[in-house]
Write a protein that holds these residues in place. Structure first.
Motif, mmCIF file in Angstrom:
data_model
loop_
_atom_site.group_PDB
_atom_site.id
_atom_site.type_symbol
_atom_site.label_atom_id
_atom_site.label_comp_id
_atom_site.label_asym_id
_atom_site.label_seq_id
_atom_site.Cartn_x
_atom_site.Cartn_y
_atom_site.Cartn_z
ATOM 1 N N GLY A 43 -45.557 -5.928 0.105
ATOM 2 C CA GLY A 43 -45.421 -5.201 1.706
ATOM 3 C C GLY A 43 -45.105 -6.460 2.263
ATOM 4 N N HIS A 44 -43.994 -6.518 3.310
ATOM 5 C CA HIS A 44 -44.014 -7.827 4.155
ATOM 6 C C HIS A 44 -43.220 -6.523 5.600
ATOM 7 N N PHE A 45 -43.267 -7.541 6.429
ATOM 8 C CA PHE A 45 -42.921 -6.877 7.963
ATOM 9 C C PHE A 45 -42.284 -8.479 8.592
ATOM 10 N N PHE A 46 -40.660 -8.052 8.262
ATOM 11 C CA PHE A 46 -40.091 -9.010 9.229
ATOM 12 C C PHE A 46 -40.146 -8.529 10.487
ATOM 13 N N ASP A 47 -41.165 -9.341 11.680
ATOM 14 C CA ASP A 47 -41.220 -9.843 12.572
ATOM 15 C C ASP A 47 -39.548 -10.094 13.449
ATOM 16 N N PHE A 48 -39.588 -9.177 14.599
ATOM 17 C CA PHE A 48 -38.226 -9.877 15.275
ATOM 18 C C PHE A 48 -39.517 -10.362 16.707
ATOM 19 N N ASN A 49 -40.011 -9.837 17.118
ATOM 20 C CA ASN A 49 -40.890 -10.957 18.142
ATOM 21 C C ASN A 49 -40.763 -12.436 17.935
ATOM 22 N N SER A 50 -41.747 -12.176 16.838
ATOM 23 C CA SER A 50 -42.332 -14.204 16.532
ATOM 24 C C SER A 50 -41.258 -14.101 15.277
ATOM 25 N N VAL B 113 -41.378 10.472 14.700
ATOM 26 C CA VAL B 113 -39.705 10.472 15.863
ATOM 27 C C VAL B 113 -41.018 9.721 16.855
ATOM 28 N N GLY B 114 -40.481 8.982 17.435
ATOM 29 C CA GLY B 114 -41.010 7.955 18.568
ATOM 30 C C GLY B 114 -40.928 6.571 18.443
ATOM 31 N N LYS B 115 -42.045 5.912 19.346
ATOM 32 C CA LYS B 115 -42.241 3.973 19.145
ATOM 33 C C LYS B 115 -42.643 3.601 17.835
ATOM 34 N N ARG B 116 -42.099 2.919 16.960
ATOM 35 C CA ARG B 116 -42.577 1.913 16.116
ATOM 36 C C ARG B 116 -41.928 0.441 16.400
ATOM 37 N N ARG B 117 -43.008 -0.168 15.479
ATOM 38 C CA ARG B 117 -42.824 -1.811 15.775
ATOM 39 C C ARG B 117 -41.337 -2.142 15.346
ATOM 40 N N LEU B 118 -41.371 -3.140 15.304
ATOM 41 C CA LEU B 118 -40.306 -3.458 15.611
ATOM 42 C C LEU B 118 -39.422 -4.749 14.390
ATOM 43 N N GLY B 119 -38.660 -3.955 13.640
ATOM 44 C CA GLY B 119 -38.738 -5.091 12.659
ATOM 45 C C GLY B 119 -38.232 -4.685 11.117
ATOM 46 N N HIS B 120 -38.226 -5.493 10.330
ATOM 47 C CA HIS B 120 -37.989 -4.555 8.943
ATOM 48 C C HIS B 120 -38.947 -4.541 8.049
ATOM 49 N N ILE B 121 -39.073 -3.227 6.876
ATOM 50 C CA ILE B 121 -40.415 -3.538 6.388
ATOM 51 C C ILE B 121 -39.581 -3.614 4.708
ATOM 52 N N VAL B 122 -40.009 -4.601 3.746
ATOM 53 C CA VAL B 122 -39.831 -4.237 2.510
ATOM 54 C C VAL B 122 -41.411 -4.192 2.035
ATOM 55 N N LEU C 286 -32.839 -13.549 12.099
ATOM 56 C CA LEU C 286 -33.160 -15.527 10.700
ATOM 57 C C LEU C 286 -34.542 -15.111 11.106
ATOM 58 N N PHE C 287 -35.691 -15.415 9.756
ATOM 59 C CA PHE C 287 -36.788 -15.829 10.043
ATOM 60 C C PHE C 287 -37.323 -16.857 9.617
ATOM 61 N N GLU C 288 -38.198 -17.575 10.277
ATOM 62 C CA GLU C 288 -39.427 -18.414 9.059
ATOM 63 C C GLU C 288 -39.579 -18.309 8.146
#
Ligand SMILES: [Zn+2]
Length: 333
Positions: A312-319, A262-271, A28-30
């Protein structure tokens, strides 16, 4: 109002429901991106019951929802036999055995346990080869493959499933010789380390393509996506109609140019949406949990009026917000 999928209008079908660009089961995102009066109730219902369900339950990305707190563990539901994700235990006494995910009440977590299966002792390797309960070979095939059927220690079965396995073996005329099985209940919090193999079927590809097409409709308007050049992607998403080139491809490159393969990436979905290298085909990139990248061809050599569709948009889990990607993305290669 004309549905961007079935092309029916409000005279023949209601448009009361809200279509989410990205299904709410992925968070769920704002100010979430939603479509109203764009997707008819019938298509909306079909997507919810089919494509979205498979995307959420039948993919590794769907499983990530429980690891990242988008879903409560107790909400976990397995696709059962339809689950295209295959897990095999990678260490310990169960090494090589099939495993699956279930919700454990005692742990209040989603855990991995051995599936109902039987292991046959392979004389050549002196190890067990595992077969799921629905996939047990016939007696003659077992002998042909060189399994030690007559050895009392030639079978290995999860104790929890002994009854069901015994029945399945009986039906095939295979003598049940097991003298010891293994307890497959796990200690609290104990997890089996598994190797995972996922197959990505058409329903999943269509579910991903729907996110891309919804996103294009959200930003460019339904008028734009009703152009006939989008009929191919429409029919693929709604009716699984194929064409002579791949509409969805998986690439191992992250969408964000500064992130590692391979490795750490930002946490979220991207479209994202963009034009292809040819300058006229309309493409989209979708990455759930910023993990695998799906490249979707929304319209090949688009013949309609061109506009700037790069977005492009990033669906950010943290915020829990959706951020617009502003940095220059490297061109597709
Ligand atoms: Zn429709």
């Amino acid at each position: 109002m004309t549905c961007i999928y079935c092309l029916k209008d409000e005279k023949s079908i209601p448009f009361k429901k809200t279509e989410h660009v990205l299904s709410q089961s992925f968070g769920l995102f704002e100010n979430n991106f939603t479509l109203n009066g764009v997707v008819c109730d019938s298509c909306n219902q079909y997507f919810g019951d089919n494509l979205e369900l498979d995307l959420a339950r039948g993919t590794l990305e769907g499983g990530f929802r429980f690891e990242h707190g988008i879903k409560e563990p107790k909400e976990f539901k397995s696709l059962g036999k339809r689950d295209p994700v295959i897990r095999k235990v990678d260490e310990g006494p169960w090494k090589g055995a099939y495993a699956y995910k279930i919700y454990s009440e005692t742990d209040d977590a989603v855990v991995i346990i051995p599936a109902p299966q039987v292991g046959f002792l392979n004389k050549a390797t002196n190890g067990f080869d595992y077969y799921l309960i629905d996939n047990i070979p016939d007696l003659s095939e077992l002998r042909q493959k060189g399994y030690d059927i007559d050895n009392p220690k030639g079978m290995f079965v999860p104790l929890k499933h002994v009854k069901a396995i015994k029945k399945a073996l009986n039906e095939k005329g295979i003598p049940f010789k097991m003298t010891e099985g293994l307890d497959c209940s796990l200690q609290n919090g104990q997890q089996l380390k598994c190797k995972v193999k996922g197959s990505i079927d058409d329903k999943i590809m269509r579910g991903v393509a729907k996110i891309a097409f919804n996103y294009l409709a959200f930003w460019q308007g339904s008028e734009f996506v009703l152009h006939k050049d989008f009929d191919i992607i429409r029919k693929f998403i709604l009716k699984d109609e194929k064409t002579d080139y791949p509409l969805v491809r998986i690439i191992d490159k992250p969408i964000l140019g500064d992130e590692p393969i391979v490795g750490k990436r930002r946490l979220g979905h991207i479209v994202t949406t963009n034009l292809a290298k040819d300058g006229i085909s309309i493409m989209s990139g979708v990455s759930l949990f910023n993990w695998m990248t799906y490249n979707i061809c929304l319209a090949r050599e688009f013949s309609g009026v061109h506009k700037d569709i790069k977005k492009g948009h990033f669906f950010d889990f943290n915020s829990h917000t959706i951020l617009e990607l502003t940095t220059e993305r490297p061109s597709e290669s």
